[in-house]
Design an enzyme around this catalytic site. Structure first.
Site, PDB file in Angstrom:
ATOM      1  N   LYS A 117       0.815  -1.219   0.000  1.00 26.64           N
ATOM      2  CA  LYS A 117       0.000   0.000   0.000  1.00 26.64           C
ATOM      3  C   LYS A 117       0.845   1.265   0.000  1.00 26.64           C
ATOM      4  CE  LYS A 117      -4.402  -1.649   1.575  1.00 26.64           C
ATOM      5  NZ  LYS A 117      -5.506  -1.583   2.517  1.00 26.64           N
ATOM      6  N   LYS A 200      -4.638 -10.025  -5.652  1.00 27.36           N
ATOM      7  CA  LYS A 200      -5.923 -10.371  -5.023  1.00 27.36           C
ATOM      8  C   LYS A 200      -7.005  -9.378  -5.435  1.00 27.36           C
ATOM      9  CE  LYS A 200      -6.122  -7.913  -0.724  1.00 27.36           C
ATOM     10  NZ  LYS A 200      -6.920  -7.776   0.465  1.00 27.36           N
ATOM     11  N   LYS A 203     -10.992  -4.008  -3.027  1.00 24.48           N
ATOM     12  CA  LYS A 203     -11.953  -2.913  -3.237  1.00 24.48           C
ATOM     13  C   LYS A 203     -11.275  -1.634  -3.686  1.00 24.48           C
ATOM     14  CE  LYS A 203     -13.229  -3.204   1.443  1.00 24.48           C
ATOM     15  NZ  LYS A 203     -12.065  -3.314   2.338  1.00 24.48           N
TER      16      LYS A 203
HETATM   17  N1  AQP Z   1      -9.591 -11.111  -2.403  1.00 27.00           N
HETATM   18  C1  AQP Z   1      -9.923 -11.597  -1.205  1.00 27.00           C
HETATM   19  N2  AQP Z   1     -10.141 -12.918  -1.036  1.00 27.00           N
HETATM   20  C2  AQP Z   1     -10.498 -13.425   0.179  1.00 27.00           C
HETATM   21  N3  AQP Z   1     -10.660 -12.645   1.268  1.00 27.00           N
HETATM   22  C3  AQP Z   1     -10.458 -11.329   1.146  1.00 27.00           C
HETATM   23  N4  AQP Z   1     -10.526 -10.305   2.004  1.00 27.00           N
HETATM   24  C4  AQP Z   1     -10.234  -9.152   1.388  1.00 27.00           C
HETATM   25  N5  AQP Z   1      -9.954  -9.386   0.089  1.00 27.00           N
HETATM   26  C5  AQP Z   1     -10.090 -10.731  -0.095  1.00 27.00           C
HETATM   27  C6  AQP Z   1     -10.876 -10.460   3.414  1.00 27.00           C
HETATM   28  O1  AQP Z   1     -11.895  -9.536   3.721  1.00 27.00           O
HETATM   29  C7  AQP Z   1     -11.717  -9.096   5.072  1.00 27.00           C
HETATM   30  C8  AQP Z   1     -11.766  -7.612   5.136  1.00 27.00           C
HETATM   31  O2  AQP Z   1     -10.661  -7.048   4.492  1.00 27.00           O
HETATM   32  P1  AQP Z   1     -10.369  -5.513   4.736  1.00 27.00           P
HETATM   33  O3  AQP Z   1     -11.501  -4.722   4.256  1.00 27.00           O
HETATM   34  O4  AQP Z   1     -10.015  -5.277   6.141  1.00 27.00           O
HETATM   35  O5  AQP Z   1      -9.112  -5.158   3.935  1.00 27.00           O
HETATM   36  P2  AQP Z   1      -8.286  -5.885   2.876  1.00 27.00           P
HETATM   37  O6  AQP Z   1      -7.945  -7.263   3.295  1.00 27.00           O
HETATM   38  O7  AQP Z   1      -7.112  -4.990   2.582  1.00 27.00           O
HETATM   39  O8  AQP Z   1      -9.335  -5.931   1.687  1.00 27.00           O
HETATM   40  P3  AQP Z   1      -9.382  -5.117   0.373  1.00 27.00           P
HETATM   41  O9  AQP Z   1     -10.675  -5.387  -0.297  1.00 27.00           O
HETATM   42  O10 AQP Z   1      -8.145  -5.379  -0.429  1.00 27.00           O
HETATM   43  O11 AQP Z   1      -9.413  -3.626   0.873  1.00 27.00           O
HETATM   44  P4  AQP Z   1      -8.446  -2.447   0.491  1.00 27.00           P
HETATM   45  O12 AQP Z   1      -8.466  -2.407  -1.007  1.00 27.00           O
HETATM   46  O13 AQP Z   1      -9.023  -1.219   1.121  1.00 27.00           O
HETATM   47  O14 AQP Z   1      -7.112  -2.795   1.040  1.00 27.00           O
HETATM   48  C9  AQP Z   1     -10.415  -9.691   5.566  1.00 27.00           C
HETATM   49  O15 AQP Z   1     -10.699 -10.833   6.342  1.00 27.00           O
HETATM   50  C10 AQP Z   1      -9.710 -10.074   4.309  1.00 27.00           C
HETATM   51  O16 AQP Z   1      -8.828 -11.149   4.502  1.00 27.00           O
END
Ligand code: AQP
Length: 340
Positions: A117, A200, A203
């Site tokens: 990030k 992965k 969002k």
């Molecule tokens: N691609 C994924 N596959 C499986 N699990 C996922 N999680 C996120 N992306 C995937 C799981 O969702 C939960 C919440 O995640 P988060 O919102 O705290 O942040 P993150 O893991 O960083 O998810 P994002 O979507 O990638 O958000 P941004 O883009 O803001 O960083 C966690 O349990 C995560 O494992």
């Protein structure tokens, strides 16, 4: 002697954008499944984490309500579970400060999420982005949570939570914080981008085509799946044959997670067929699972005051669990607690 802790599940999701199919399969779907078991379930929209990357205040409010709606639409019952937004329970930020003094700077720099990030310009990243895992440890340990359901990407942060708990217990000669277990289960613990099988689904990916949003309508879902990157080979009869085909593997895993099958079961039906046949079938199963969730989210979002009431109510219940644990932590660290 080791203290025994009441079984308690905690997990959270950042309102840093609209939630995706990855968040649903890796987290939300499973949150609902843990309800009604032996462990108390506490779920949180982690707005303090979201602001480690700048968020427009109006958008953050909307995203927080939308995330809460997604939890409920996916089956989290705010009576059976505790559901709230993090910033309404000050214990998280207080505990995070205490853990900032326990965690080591080197541990933080090693986190792959920080490296991803912060990118090349890490000097310019917020201090909060670096300290993010200490806040995450606080989220978990302020409830003495014994298990945390997460996707694969959060494994490293959970290991760090255990390191912080162990160092605290060691430094203060106590057995106060539990060693929390990660619950990383199922066939979709790491849903990948539809545009790049090595990244992965996220969002905050700049490409909307890379993900399926929980707010996408049926046509958009079908179109994104149709355009998903794949290869020209037919599907094999088992998952072993997909080892070097990350995009194909991802789509089969998504299908399996949505239909409640194993990848091998799915492939037994599609062996020898190409993506021309597989993609429409995947779109159909995705729409059948996601459209009721999207419809329920729309209904819930039409009453934002009710969402706010639910989050406020959950915050009071969360505070009642967290407060004594934070106070005891401060006491252990030598802080006077004489305020009435
Ligand atoms: N691609 C994924 N596959 C499986 N699990 C996922 N999680 C996120 N992306 C995937 C799981 O969702 C939960 C919440 O995640 P988060 O919102 O705290 O942040 P993150 O893991 O960083 O998810 P994002 O979507 O990638 O958000 P941004 O883009 O803001 O960083 C966690 O349990 C995560 O494992």
């Amino acid at each position: 002697m080791s203290a025994t802790h009441t079984p308690r599940i905690f997990s959270g999701i950042q309102p840093s954008g609209g939630l995706t199919l990855g968040n649903y399969l890796g987290a939300l779907k499973r949150f609902a499944e843990y309800q009604g078991g032996a462990a108390e379930t506490i779920y949180c929209v982690v707005d303090l984490h979201a602001i480690t990357v700048w968020q427009d205040p109006e958008a953050l409010r909307a995203q927080t309500r939308e995330a809460a709606a997604a939890f409920m639409a996916a089956g989290v019952d705010p009576v059976q579970s505790v559901l709230f937004n993090q910033s309404q329970v000050p214990a998280h930020a207080e505990m995070a400060w205490l853990f900032n003094t326990v965690a080591r700077v080197g541990w933080m720099y090693r986190m792959t999420q920080f490296k991803d990030k912060a990118g090349k310009n890490s000097e310019n990243a917020s201090l909060g982005l670096l300290a993010y895992p200490a806040l995450m440890a606080a989220d978990i340990l302020t409830y003495h949570a014994t298990a945390v359901p997460v996707g694969e990407d959060q494994k490293q942060h959970l290991e760090l939570t255990r390191d912080i708990a162990a160092k605290f217990n060691h430094d203060y000669g106590v057995d106060f914080f539990p060693m929390t277990n990660p619950l990383i289960e199922g066939v979709a613990t790491r849903v990948m981008s539809l545009r790049d099988g090595s990244k992965k689904m996220s969002k905050s990916d700049p490409s909307d085509a890379s993900r399926i949003n929980l707010t996408d309508d049926a046509d958009t879902i079908a179109q994104k799946i149709r355009k998903a990157r794949t290869d020209a080979d037919p599907l094999p009869g088992s998952m072993e044959g997909l080892q070097d085909r990350p995009e194909a593997r991802n789509l089969v895993n998504i299908y399996a997670a949505l239909s409640g099958e194993t990848g091998d079961q799915v492939l037994a039906r599609f062996e020898g067929q190409g993506f021309g046949a597989f993609k429409p079938a995947l779109a159909e199963v995705a729409v059948s699972v996601l459209s009721p969730i999207t419809a329920k989210m729309t209904e819930l979002k039409s009453d934002p005051a009710e969402i706010d009431r639910i989050l406020g109510d959950g915050a009071e219940r969360a505070e009642a669990i967290a407060r004594p644990i934070v106070e005891r932590t401060k006491e252990i660290m030598g802080m006077i607690r004489s305020r009435r």
